[in-house]
Design a protein around this motif. Structure first.
Motif, short mmCIF file in Angstrom:
data_model
loop_
_atom_site.label_atom_id
_atom_site.label_comp_id
_atom_site.label_asym_id
_atom_site.label_seq_id
_atom_site.Cartn_x
_atom_site.Cartn_y
_atom_site.Cartn_z
N TRP A 97 44.22 -31.37 -3.10
CA TRP A 97 43.35 -30.72 -4.07
C TRP A 97 42.69 -31.72 -4.97
N ASN A 101 37.43 -31.32 -4.91
CA ASN A 101 36.40 -31.46 -3.89
C ASN A 101 36.79 -32.49 -2.85
N ARG B 31 30.33 -25.36 -5.03
CA ARG B 31 31.27 -26.35 -5.56
C ARG B 31 31.00 -27.73 -4.95
N GLY B 32 30.60 -27.73 -3.67
CA GLY B 32 30.32 -29.00 -3.01
C GLY B 32 29.67 -28.77 -1.67
N PHE B 34 29.17 -30.78 2.04
CA PHE B 34 29.78 -31.87 2.79
C PHE B 34 28.97 -32.14 4.05
N GLN B 91 31.21 -25.53 0.21
CA GLN B 91 32.42 -25.04 -0.43
C GLN B 91 31.99 -24.24 -1.65
N ASN B 99 39.88 -24.13 -1.22
CA ASN B 99 39.28 -25.30 -0.60
C ASN B 99 38.62 -24.94 0.71
N LYS B 100 38.06 -23.75 0.77
CA LYS B 100 37.52 -23.21 2.02
C LYS B 100 36.11 -23.72 2.26
N LEU B 101 35.82 -24.16 3.51
CA LEU B 101 34.49 -24.63 3.90
C LEU B 101 33.86 -23.67 4.88
#
Lengths: 115, 113
Positions: A97, A101, B31-32, B34, B91, B99-101
């Motif tokens: 975690w 990110n 959130r992000g 990738f 995300q 933390n799911k993508l």
């Protein structure tokens, strides 16, 4: 450092048989993910765990699929009974975690063929 | 529902011919974002994380950029070893963390001599 380790790399079995896929995440990672990859649908998340507890299994296609994580260093994905449409590449990934990110690190997958 | 669309599906370039790959996304609070590279028979390999519009990241011949609706992966003067499938994933901000993508289906890049 060892990455995510999956076994077996290839599995060929007949319809109706039980299939067990195995994954060893990177040491220290507290998230573990199971994905399925096909040409048609790409990478799909099946289930993920946090600290060995299943958090979201909404991607598991049917009751024939089950996943366990008995400890921080091992997880299994089981298909029983298997069907030809389950043929795909199954990936395991892990992350920690941290700041929230952190990237997921993937194993090299299990290529599953159901005849 | 979070969605990621990548284009083109496949791209063939000559060595040294620069181009860009596109990743369009809809997500309920990013959130992000990738970028991953995937070689045949291998798992996806992490390249970049982008967090907010206007951010850029570079690695060798690759540069990733982010806007509020899309991300681009620019490849400058590519070499044959850059041939791979490039995957984009988002995300979402989730209540309680997570933390799911969600992945796109990728762009298959082939760089020829």
């Amino acid at each position: 450092d060892a990455g995510v380790i999956q076994s077996p790399r290839h599995e060929v079995t007949e319809m109706g048989q039980e299939v067990t896929l195995r994954c060893k995440p990177i040491s220290g990672h507290d998230y573990l993910f199971w994905y399925r990859q096909t040409m048609m649908r790409g990478l799909e998340l099946l289930i993920y765990f946090n600290n060995n507890v299943p958090i979201d299994d909404s991607g598991m296609p049917e009751d024939r699929f089950s996943a366990k994580m008995p400890n921080a260093s091992f997880s299994t994905l089981k298909i029983q009974p298997s069907e030809p449409r389950d043929s795909a590449v199954y990936f395991c990934a892990s992350s920690f975690w941290g700041l929230g990110n952190q990237p997921q690190h993937f194993g090299d997958g299990t290529r599953l063929s159901i005849l | 529902e979070d969605q990621v669309t990548q284009s083109p599906e496949a791209l063939r370039l000559q060595e040294g011919e620069s181009s860009s790959l596109n990743c369009s996304y809809t997500v309920s609070g990013l959130r992000g974002l990738f970028w991953y590279r995937q070689d045949p028979g291998k798992g996806p390999e992490f390249l970049f994380t982008l967090y907010s519009a206007g951010e850029e990241k570079e690695k060798e011949r690759l540069k990733a950029t982010l806007t509020k609706k899309e991300s681009f992966l620019h490849i400058t003067a590519p070499k044959p070893e850059d041939s791979a499938t490039y995957l984009c994933a988002v995300q979402a901000r989730l209540t309680g963390g997570g933390n799911k993508l969600t992945f796109g289906t990728g762009t298959q890049l082939k760089v020829e001599l």
